[in-house]
Design an enzyme around this catalytic site. Structure first.
Site, PDB file in Angstrom:
ATOM      1  N   ARG A 181       1.057  -1.410  -0.150  1.00 12.65           N
ATOM      2  CA  ARG A 181       0.408   0.241  -0.015  1.00 12.65           C
ATOM      3  C   ARG A 181       1.177   1.395   0.231  1.00 12.65           C
ATOM      4  O   ARG A 181       0.540   2.275   0.309  1.00 12.65           O
ATOM      5  CB  ARG A 181      -1.017  -0.450   1.404  1.00 12.65           C
ATOM      6  CG  ARG A 181      -2.161  -0.774   1.015  1.00 12.65           C
ATOM      7  CD  ARG A 181      -2.871  -1.229   0.318  1.00 12.65           C
ATOM      8  NE  ARG A 181      -3.782  -2.849   0.303  1.00 12.65           N
ATOM      9  CZ  ARG A 181      -3.112  -4.031  -0.423  1.00 12.65           C
ATOM     10  NH1 ARG A 181      -2.295  -3.604  -1.456  1.00 12.65           N
ATOM     11  NH2 ARG A 181      -4.132  -4.723  -0.596  1.00 12.65           N
ATOM     12  N   SER A 231     -10.391   0.525   4.387  1.00  3.18           N
ATOM     13  CA  SER A 231      -8.909   0.277   5.534  1.00  3.18           C
ATOM     14  C   SER A 231      -8.237   0.991   6.419  1.00  3.18           C
ATOM     15  O   SER A 231      -7.357   1.920   5.754  1.00  3.18           O
ATOM     16  CB  SER A 231      -7.254  -0.923   5.342  1.00  3.18           C
ATOM     17  OG  SER A 231      -8.144  -1.736   4.682  1.00  3.18           O
ATOM     18  N   GLU A 307      -3.622   4.638   7.057  1.00  2.00           N
ATOM     19  CA  GLU A 307      -3.015   3.926   5.472  1.00  2.00           C
ATOM     20  C   GLU A 307      -4.088   4.761   4.593  1.00  2.00           C
ATOM     21  O   GLU A 307      -3.349   5.747   3.353  1.00  2.00           O
ATOM     22  CB  GLU A 307      -3.965   2.516   5.542  1.00  2.00           C
ATOM     23  CG  GLU A 307      -3.996   2.286   3.670  1.00  2.00           C
ATOM     24  CD  GLU A 307      -4.227   0.472   3.638  1.00  2.00           C
ATOM     25  OE1 GLU A 307      -3.486   0.257   4.503  1.00  2.00           O
ATOM     26  OE2 GLU A 307      -4.938   0.831   2.764  1.00  2.00           O
TER      27      GLU A 307
HETATM   28  C1  LIG Z   1     -15.601  -0.244   0.423  1.00  2.00           C
HETATM   29  C2  LIG Z   1     -13.851  -0.044   1.023  1.00  2.00           C
HETATM   30  C3  LIG Z   1     -12.481  -0.761  -0.078  1.00  2.00           C
HETATM   31  C4  LIG Z   1     -11.630  -0.381  -0.059  1.00  2.00           C
HETATM   32  N1  LIG Z   1     -10.198  -2.250  -0.228  1.00  2.00           N
HETATM   33  C5  LIG Z   1      -9.463  -1.906  -0.550  1.00  2.00           C
HETATM   34  C6  LIG Z   1      -9.235  -3.225  -1.443  1.00  2.00           C
HETATM   35  O1  LIG Z   1      -9.208  -4.215  -1.265  1.00  2.00           O
HETATM   36  N2  LIG Z   1      -7.456  -2.035  -1.320  1.00  2.00           N
HETATM   37  C7  LIG Z   1      -6.302  -1.790  -2.035  1.00  2.00           C
HETATM   38  O2  LIG Z   1      -5.774  -1.119  -1.688  1.00  2.00           O
HETATM   39  N3  LIG Z   1      -7.704  -0.449  -0.886  1.00  2.00           N
HETATM   40  C8  LIG Z   1      -9.051  -0.592  -0.385  1.00  2.00           C
HETATM   41  N4  LIG Z   1      -9.149   0.553  -0.801  1.00  2.00           N
HETATM   42  C9  LIG Z   1      -8.606   1.972  -0.067  1.00  2.00           C
HETATM   43  C10 LIG Z   1      -9.156   2.674  -1.720  1.00  2.00           C
HETATM   44  O3  LIG Z   1      -9.977   2.666  -3.058  1.00  2.00           O
HETATM   45  C11 LIG Z   1      -6.983   2.856  -2.698  1.00  2.00           C
HETATM   46  O4  LIG Z   1      -6.807   2.732  -1.881  1.00  2.00           O
HETATM   47  C12 LIG Z   1      -8.035   3.462  -3.970  1.00  2.00           C
HETATM   48  O5  LIG Z   1      -6.766   3.161  -5.027  1.00  2.00           O
HETATM   49  C13 LIG Z   1      -7.974   4.864  -3.587  1.00  2.00           C
HETATM   50  O6  LIG Z   1      -7.697   5.647  -5.460  1.00  2.00           O
HETATM   51  P1  LIG Z   1      -8.620   6.857  -4.786  1.00  2.00           P
HETATM   52  O7  LIG Z   1      -9.308   7.123  -6.818  1.00  2.00           O
HETATM   53  O8  LIG Z   1      -9.929   6.322  -4.635  1.00  2.00           O
HETATM   54  O9  LIG Z   1      -7.534   7.718  -4.400  1.00  2.00           O
HETATM   55  P2  LIG Z   1      -7.768   8.688  -3.537  1.00  2.00           P
HETATM   56  O10 LIG Z   1      -8.374   8.883  -2.126  1.00  2.00           O
HETATM   57  O11 LIG Z   1      -9.011   9.575  -4.222  1.00  2.00           O
HETATM   58  O12 LIG Z   1      -6.604   9.058  -3.352  1.00  2.00           O
HETATM   59  C14 LIG Z   1      -5.750   8.472  -3.008  1.00  2.00           C
HETATM   60  C15 LIG Z   1      -3.773   9.020  -2.906  1.00  2.00           C
HETATM   61  O13 LIG Z   1      -3.885   8.851  -4.143  1.00  2.00           O
HETATM   62  C16 LIG Z   1      -3.523  10.141  -4.741  1.00  2.00           C
HETATM   63  N5  LIG Z   1      -4.306  10.586  -6.682  1.00  2.00           N
HETATM   64  C17 LIG Z   1      -4.952   9.918  -6.802  1.00  2.00           C
HETATM   65  N6  LIG Z   1      -5.277  10.693  -8.081  1.00  2.00           N
HETATM   66  C18 LIG Z   1      -3.928  10.088  -8.316  1.00  2.00           C
HETATM   67  C19 LIG Z   1      -3.599  11.085  -9.675  1.00  2.00           C
HETATM   68  N7  LIG Z   1      -4.263  10.524 -11.311  1.00  2.00           N
HETATM   69  N8  LIG Z   1      -1.756  10.888 -10.082  1.00  2.00           N
HETATM   70  C20 LIG Z   1      -1.788  10.255  -8.777  1.00  2.00           C
HETATM   71  N9  LIG Z   1      -1.552  10.659  -7.243  1.00  2.00           N
HETATM   72  C21 LIG Z   1      -3.053  10.651  -7.130  1.00  2.00           C
HETATM   73  C22 LIG Z   1      -4.331  11.478  -4.339  1.00  2.00           C
HETATM   74  O14 LIG Z   1      -2.957  12.089  -3.784  1.00  2.00           O
HETATM   75  C23 LIG Z   1      -3.437  10.604  -2.395  1.00  2.00           C
HETATM   76  O15 LIG Z   1      -2.043  10.644  -2.281  1.00  2.00           O
HETATM   77  C24 LIG Z   1     -10.960   0.181   0.097  1.00  2.00           C
HETATM   78  C25 LIG Z   1     -11.650   1.370   0.097  1.00  2.00           C
HETATM   79  C26 LIG Z   1     -12.823   1.931   0.924  1.00  2.00           C
HETATM   80  C27 LIG Z   1     -13.816   2.409   1.006  1.00  2.00           C
END
Ligand SMILES: Cc1cc2nc3c(=O)[nH]c(=O)nc-3n(C[C@H](O)[C@H](O)[C@H](O)COP(=O)(O)OP(=O)(O)OC[C@H]3O[C@@H](n4cnc5c(N)ncnc54)[C@H](O)[C@@H]3O)c2cc1C
EC number: 1.3.1.98
Length: 318
Positions: A181, A231, A307
């Site tokens: 992660r 998480s 996280e």
């Molecule tokens: C119900 C639930 C279940 C989940 N299960 C998992 C799982 O099983 N495994 C897992 O890994 N995660 C899980 N997550 C967490 C999350 O979905 C992941 O971390 C996901 O990759 C975040 O993507 P996001 O677009 O929401 O990023 P954001 O939350 O918007 O941003 C997260 C980070 O990414 C950066 N970012 C976003 N877009 C870009 C871009 N285009 N370029 C550069 N940086 C960028 C942001 O600046 C920030 O630092 C879960 C979340 C929820 C709500």
């Protein structure tokens, strides 16, 4: 004093001032962006960044499924690559898909099933965007972004287009390292697109069935219908560690299941998830997380690491 926002460059996409961000987040909390930029395409984004004064802070967000945006909002320019153009996922050569950064992970999984590419359906368990998946090395069911990332395209803070090649797919690469992660992918590069390579041919119907199975498993074990952020704390030990300690067990052992601060609560269903039970502020959620950390440290001696990313200004109490 002059407002830096008076001299913002012209754009072809949308540039919105004092734009509330809560509706764009999974937790549905947080204050406004000083400026929210929704670029039309890569050139619009690069042109904007090239002329934006270097002292203006820039932040990137996807669908904020891994972020708490604080109640005071985000300073500077927040950039979000979501919507039609940014959500495309197309076949791109042998067992590969090219996804623009705003594509949802689920859309990537579904495209892999449609085009009969195996090894990418794990994305259906992750509710974020593929751009966010790079930053968080998102993964589940034994696979992570780094296992399938073949090429990553992005744009630097100064507006230069950059590309990272196939060797990123390995842990320990001298340039880009991915771990559980986490990645050292440059903070000042916004991901615009990614070439994902699966493991071979797959039967579209079987792959679609895999997606449905992943989703059913999620719904059973996680509060996916709630306003949450995934998480909250990273597991203290990386996957594969013998007797791996998991955050949820430590949180449960510390008696925090169901614990509340204001409108925020530790999920009863999965206690490494915090939920907004309707009227939480970002401060409630963050304070609850800190309370959980303190109790876990006290009871188990383990100092949990967030996280979920917390970003923005803390709002002064009235
Ligand atoms: C119900 C639930 C279940 C989940 N299960 C998992 C799982 O099983 N495994 C897992 O890994 N995660 C899980 N997550 C967490 C999350 O979905 C992941 O971390 C996901 O990759 C975040 O993507 P996001 O677009 O929401 O990023 P954001 O939350 O918007 O941003 C997260 C980070 O990414 C950066 N970012 C976003 N877009 C870009 C871009 N285009 N370029 C550069 N940086 C960028 C942001 O600046 C920030 O630092 C879960 C979340 C929820 C709500």
């Amino acid at each position: 004093m002059a407002d830096w926002r008076d001299d913002l460059p012209d754009v072809r996409g949308k540039l919105l001032l004092d734009q509330p961000l809560a509706p764009y987040t999974w937790f549905r909390v947080g204050g406004p962006a000083d400026a929210l930029f929704l670029p039309k395409d890569e050139d619009d984004l690069a042109d904007f960044l090239r002329v934006l004064p270097a002292e203006v802070p820039v932040h990137f967000m996807g669908v904020a499924s891994n972020s708490i945006i604080r109640d005071g909002g985000i300073e500077g320019v927040t950039i979000r690559l979501m919507g039609g153009y940014w959500g495309s996922v197309e076949p791109a050569g042998s067992h590969s898909l090219f996804a623009r950064a705003g594509a949802l992970d689920l859309a990537v999984a579904k495209a892999s099933a449609k085009h009969g590419i195996s090894g990418l359906t794990f994305f259906s368990g992750i509710p974020g965007s593929i751009g966010g998946a790079v930053r968080t090395n998102a993964g589940c069911y034994g696979r992570e972004l780094k296992d399938v990332a073949n090429q990553i395209e992005g744009i630097t803070r100064s507006g230069e287009k950059v590309r990272f090649e196939a060797e990123i797919a390995q842990y320990g690469d001298p340039k880009i390292e991915f771990s559980y992660r986490h990645t050292n992918f440059p903070d000042d590069v916004i991901v615009t697109g990614i070439l994902l390579t699966g493991s071979g041919d797959g039967d579209p119907e079987a792959l679609q069935a895999e997606i449905e199975e992943h989703q059913a498993r999620r719904a059973e074990t996680q509060p996916i219908k709630d306003k949450t952020g995934g998480s909250t704390f990273a597991n203290p030990d990386p996957p594969g560690t013998p007797d791996q300690r998991s955050s949820w067990k430590l949180i449960d052992a510390a008696g925090c299941r169901g614990l509340k601060v204001g409108g925020a609560q530790v999920s009863e269903k999965h206690c490494n998830f915090l939920i907004n039970t309707d009227d939480a502020t970002a401060a409630d959620i963050e304070a609850l997380g800190e309370l959980v950390r303190a109790r876990v440290l006290d009871v188990t001696g383990v100092d949990l690491r967030w996280e979920i990313r917390r970003i923005g200004r803390i709002q002064a109490k009235a």
